[in-house]
Design a protein around this motif. Structure first.
Motif, PDB file in Angstrom:
ATOM      1  N   TYR A 195       1.239  62.830  48.303  1.00  0.00           N
ATOM      2  CA  TYR A 195       0.357  62.339  47.251  1.00  0.00           C
ATOM      3  C   TYR A 195      -0.154  63.495  46.387  1.00  0.00           C
ATOM      4  O   TYR A 195      -0.174  63.402  45.156  1.00  0.00           O
ATOM      5  CB  TYR A 195      -0.811  61.567  47.870  1.00  0.00           C
ATOM      6  N   GLN A 214      -9.827  51.556  36.834  1.00  0.00           N
ATOM      7  CA  GLN A 214      -8.770  52.175  37.630  1.00  0.00           C
ATOM      8  C   GLN A 214      -7.927  51.113  38.314  1.00  0.00           C
ATOM      9  O   GLN A 214      -7.609  51.223  39.494  1.00  0.00           O
ATOM     10  CB  GLN A 214      -9.362  53.125  38.669  1.00  0.00           C
ATOM     11  N   THR A 215      -7.566  50.084  37.576  1.00  0.00           N
ATOM     12  CA  THR A 215      -6.703  49.047  38.127  1.00  0.00           C
ATOM     13  C   THR A 215      -5.338  49.141  37.466  1.00  0.00           C
ATOM     14  O   THR A 215      -5.161  49.844  36.463  1.00  0.00           O
ATOM     15  CB  THR A 215      -7.298  47.656  37.882  1.00  0.00           C
ATOM     16  N   GLU A 246       0.336  64.062  42.445  1.00  0.00           N
ATOM     17  CA  GLU A 246      -0.832  64.114  41.557  1.00  0.00           C
ATOM     18  C   GLU A 246      -0.797  65.362  40.678  1.00  0.00           C
ATOM     19  O   GLU A 246      -1.106  65.294  39.487  1.00  0.00           O
ATOM     20  CB  GLU A 246      -2.118  64.057  42.366  1.00  0.00           C
ATOM     21  N   GLU A 285       0.127  54.585  42.528  1.00  0.00           N
ATOM     22  CA  GLU A 285      -1.256  54.938  42.881  1.00  0.00           C
ATOM     23  C   GLU A 285      -1.734  56.150  42.087  1.00  0.00           C
ATOM     24  O   GLU A 285      -2.847  56.163  41.567  1.00  0.00           O
ATOM     25  CB  GLU A 285      -1.349  55.204  44.394  1.00  0.00           C
ATOM     26  N   VAL A 286      -0.888  57.167  41.961  1.00  0.00           N
ATOM     27  CA  VAL A 286      -1.250  58.367  41.200  1.00  0.00           C
ATOM     28  C   VAL A 286      -1.456  58.005  39.729  1.00  0.00           C
ATOM     29  O   VAL A 286      -2.412  58.453  39.099  1.00  0.00           O
ATOM     30  CB  VAL A 286      -0.163  59.456  41.363  1.00  0.00           C
ATOM     31  N   TYR A 287      -0.571  57.159  39.184  1.00  0.00           N
ATOM     32  CA  TYR A 287      -0.739  56.721  37.798  1.00  0.00           C
ATOM     33  C   TYR A 287      -2.037  55.931  37.637  1.00  0.00           C
ATOM     34  O   TYR A 287      -2.799  56.147  36.701  1.00  0.00           O
ATOM     35  CB  TYR A 287       0.456  55.866  37.353  1.00  0.00           C
ATOM     36  N   ARG A 288      -2.298  55.007  38.562  1.00  0.00           N
ATOM     37  CA  ARG A 288      -3.503  54.166  38.487  1.00  0.00           C
ATOM     38  C   ARG A 288      -4.768  55.002  38.476  1.00  0.00           C
ATOM     39  O   ARG A 288      -5.693  54.741  37.707  1.00  0.00           O
ATOM     40  CB  ARG A 288      -3.521  53.204  39.681  1.00  0.00           C
ATOM     41  N   LYS A 289      -4.807  56.039  39.288  1.00  0.00           N
ATOM     42  CA  LYS A 289      -6.001  56.883  39.378  1.00  0.00           C
ATOM     43  C   LYS A 289      -6.197  57.755  38.138  1.00  0.00           C
ATOM     44  O   LYS A 289      -7.315  58.126  37.803  1.00  0.00           O
ATOM     45  CB  LYS A 289      -5.917  57.801  40.607  1.00  0.00           C
ATOM     46  N   ASN A 290      -5.101  58.120  37.456  1.00  0.00           N
ATOM     47  CA  ASN A 290      -5.188  59.092  36.360  1.00  0.00           C
ATOM     48  C   ASN A 290      -4.830  58.529  34.994  1.00  0.00           C
ATOM     49  O   ASN A 290      -4.746  59.289  34.027  1.00  0.00           O
ATOM     50  CB  ASN A 290      -4.264  60.285  36.666  1.00  0.00           C
ATOM     51  N   LYS A 291      -4.621  57.224  34.876  1.00  0.00           N
ATOM     52  CA  LYS A 291      -4.150  56.666  33.610  1.00  0.00           C
ATOM     53  C   LYS A 291      -5.162  56.784  32.470  1.00  0.00           C
ATOM     54  O   LYS A 291      -4.789  56.797  31.311  1.00  0.00           O
ATOM     55  CB  LYS A 291      -3.735  55.213  33.784  1.00  0.00           C
ATOM     56  N   THR A 292      -6.438  56.908  32.797  1.00  0.00           N
ATOM     57  CA  THR A 292      -7.447  57.000  31.738  1.00  0.00           C
ATOM     58  C   THR A 292      -7.394  58.343  31.009  1.00  0.00           C
ATOM     59  O   THR A 292      -7.983  58.481  29.942  1.00  0.00           O
ATOM     60  CB  THR A 292      -8.854  56.797  32.317  1.00  0.00           C
TER      61      THR A 292
END
Length: 131
Positions: free
Chosen positions: A104, A3-4, A108, A74-81
């Protein structure tokens, strides 16, 4: 689960940006708009290079634009997987189209809708291509 959002995943190259906006497809989920294009990326280790943008026309103050961009990253980083790339590489650009400042949780929800639409679209094109 990574999540980076390291530098090598940031979309910066002018040629890629030009290709993205000239040949790319878009998906809308208010207040976010996603431009994407399948392309060969210079960094082969990453499946997606992404960028974020907020229009100066809608948000005059840099403080507001920077806050919205920070939230979008931040939203992209948390959900990119959750993006299903199927061993392809993509260039993404997330554009904030709303006139009000979103929270946020609103961002999301919009991001999760974008992910669902993107996954459905890429699955449909993969089936057409015979994968």
């Amino acid at each position: 689960m990574d999540q980076t959002f390291p530098k090598k995943e940031h979309l910066k190259r002018k040629k890629l940006l030009d290709k993205l906006f000239s040949e790319g497809q878009k998906i809308n989920s208010y207040p976010l708009l996603l431009f994407y294009v399948p392309t060969a990326l210079p960094e082969e280790q990453v499946p997606i290079q992404a960028g974020v943008s907020v229009a100066k026309r809608n948000h005059k103050k840099a403080v507001t634009r920077n806050r919205l961009k920070r939230l979008m990253r931040e939203v992209y980083r948390k959900n990119k997987t959750q993006f299903q790339t199927n061993d392809k590489t993509f260039a993404f650009m997330f554009i904030y189209t709303g006139k009000e400042i979103a929270s946020y949780t609103e961002l999301e929800k919009a991001m999760l809708k974008l992910i669902a639409k993107f996954n459905a679209k890429t699955a449909a094109t993969d089936q057409e291509a015979g994968f």
